[in-house]
Design an enzyme around this catalytic site. Sequence first.
Site, PDB file in Angstrom:
ATOM      1  N   GLU A 220       0.726  -1.235   0.059  1.00 25.07           N
ATOM      2  CA  GLU A 220      -0.086   0.018   0.127  1.00 25.07           C
ATOM      3  C   GLU A 220       0.895   1.292  -0.251  1.00 25.07           C
ATOM      4  O   GLU A 220       0.871   2.021   0.835  1.00 25.07           O
ATOM      5  CB  GLU A 220      -0.812   0.177   1.241  1.00 25.07           C
ATOM      6  CG  GLU A 220      -1.954  -1.031   1.128  1.00 25.07           C
ATOM      7  CD  GLU A 220      -3.071  -0.998   2.009  1.00 25.07           C
ATOM      8  OE1 GLU A 220      -3.272  -0.095   2.786  1.00 25.07           O
ATOM      9  OE2 GLU A 220      -4.107  -1.790   1.568  1.00 25.07           O
ATOM     10  N   GLU A 346      -5.072  -8.538  -0.587  1.00 28.41           N
ATOM     11  CA  GLU A 346      -5.792  -8.313   0.571  1.00 28.41           C
ATOM     12  C   GLU A 346      -7.221  -8.249   0.268  1.00 28.41           C
ATOM     13  O   GLU A 346      -7.398  -7.250  -0.821  1.00 28.41           O
ATOM     14  CB  GLU A 346      -5.342  -7.002   1.237  1.00 28.41           C
ATOM     15  CG  GLU A 346      -4.072  -7.115   2.053  1.00 28.41           C
ATOM     16  CD  GLU A 346      -3.612  -5.995   2.917  1.00 28.41           C
ATOM     17  OE1 GLU A 346      -4.425  -5.273   3.265  1.00 28.41           O
ATOM     18  OE2 GLU A 346      -2.527  -5.676   2.945  1.00 28.41           O
TER      19      GLU A 346
HETATM   20  O1  AHR Z   1      -5.227  -6.110   6.690  1.00 19.31           O
HETATM   21  C1  AHR Z   1      -5.495  -5.053   7.437  1.00 19.31           C
HETATM   22  C2  AHR Z   1      -4.646  -4.019   6.995  1.00 19.31           C
HETATM   23  O2  AHR Z   1      -5.484  -3.423   5.733  1.00 19.31           O
HETATM   24  C3  AHR Z   1      -3.341  -3.925   6.268  1.00 19.31           C
HETATM   25  O3  AHR Z   1      -2.296  -4.123   7.282  1.00 19.31           O
HETATM   26  C4  AHR Z   1      -3.055  -2.835   5.228  1.00 19.31           C
HETATM   27  O4  AHR Z   1      -2.180  -3.439   4.217  1.00 19.31           O
HETATM   28  C5  AHR Z   1      -4.438  -2.722   4.797  1.00 19.31           C
HETATM   29  O5  AHR Z   1      -4.954  -1.360   4.997  1.00 19.31           O
END
Ligand code: AHR
Length: 542
Positions: A220, A346
């Site tokens: 991110e 994710e």
């Molecule tokens: O999964 C939780 C968080 O969500 C992670 O650390 C991040 O990459 C995303 O914003």
Amino acid sequence: MTKLHSNRPLGGFFETNTPRFSLRKWGKRVGLLAGLGLGLTLNAVAQTVQVTVQPGDPKLQISKHIYGHFAEHLGRCIYDGFWVDEKLNVPKQGRIRMDIVEALRKIKVPNLRWPGGCFADTYHWRDGVGPTAQRPKMLNMWWGNNLEDNSFGTHEFLELCKLLGTEPYLAANVGSGTVQEMAGWMEYLNSNDDTPLVLERRKNGQAKPYGVTWWGIGNESWGCGGNMTAEYYTDVYKRYATFAHNYPASPPLKKIVSGANGDDAHWTETCMKNIPLNQMWGLTLHQYTLPTGSWTGSKGKATGFNEQEYFNTMKNCLKMEAVVTKHAAIMDKYDKDKKVALLVDEWGVWTDVEPGTNPGFLFQQNSLRDALVAGTTLNIFNNHCDRVRGANLAQAVNVLQALVLTDKEKMLLTPTYHVFDLYQVHQDAQYMPLQFTSPDYVMGNDKVPALNASASKDASGAVHISLVNLDTKKTLKLETALPGVTWKTVSGRILTSASVSDYNSFDNPNKVKLGSFSGAKKRGGNLAVELPPQSVVVLELK
Ligand code: AHR
């Protein structure tokens, strides 16, 4: 002070997720779309849905890595999750909790991402190697400002991967680390020459190189990984990637670009334009399902929600189709041969935390609704397997849409776990496209496609069809043709429950569980199915 991750809206994906289908007025629709049948519905209460399972391209597989998981230093995922106190009375190997390992081995976890997430861009790997007592403590600034003792580090993670039989997927610290630090980690893990780092690894108990190939270069980077612009990040990426060396003693690295937030097309476009294809094996995408669709205020409840809230969640979940389609189309412009993998590393349902728990720990319950989200999302990934070749549910244990929840010695499997159990048959199987026209699931003046599905053929020739009925009331009748498939028997398993908000608690850990399914019959060469409301079913045809 509890610090919450609050910069998610930078990419703004929740504002602009336009479904790729246009929903017309209640009435007849025509046409066919592969897989999800999105946007094509008939006003038909109990009309039979005609489904065709096509032979597909024998060379196109559903990568097993779509079924990957994620273990971040966040809340109770690692500490008091996978990695427990020596005194906790559960089966352990060292401090690794073996009842969790056994459960995850059953669903064949293909890869496990670690150490984050946002945490990865604060993590300094050298703090987590060597004698445990000498490791420095650290503050987990993203997640609750928790004090961590670094007792779970690189060797412990790779031991966990070995026990799970899974591929490690490391995220290198780009946000607050250096090129030298990342390159040193790679040398420590993958080289077999007598350099100081390799001697140190051997002294720390690992004689042979680990051969870690999956490397995320940042996480991110548009947000918690450094708040960079896409243009700046692509320069940074190239610099780091230049020093991410292959070592003769280990397989070549799979370098992974930190990708877009939701439907941020500019990020993907910039990465594909600025980074030479031979410098990236994969490009990521993060897309979560928020019941309310909003990162500010309440994200929605994990349990005790009503049908309207359930419907909204499913509508938000279905945006994954449009988001993946959008990024895949951009990638196609620069990479016609589809060499670069799109990794949704994710995804999952993100609700408000359970009342009374640390807001920085992201602990939430997990209901049948979440299982329907998982089944639907995995069908979307399967149906995009020409480009989506990896994904990681967030997260494996005690965090967000978890597979496993623990409370001291107790452990339970969530409804989402059962979906991964059902869908493991698709791992590395040959993709078979589906054609059908989905009926609507109607809520007030709104509607979503009630049915989504995907299919594959495994190495033994067995065909598996995963079906999800999102409608809470209507059974769906399917009449399925399978041209070119010879089969004699059908069997199946089902996940459903009386209410979409049902969940497994420590007092009632098997409320939502798998059952055998008898609603599928052979009719001539066709397959007839009665798919109950709010259910996930996987059929096996042999
Ligand atoms: O999964 C939780 C968080 O969500 C992670 O650390 C991040 O990459 C995303 O914003």
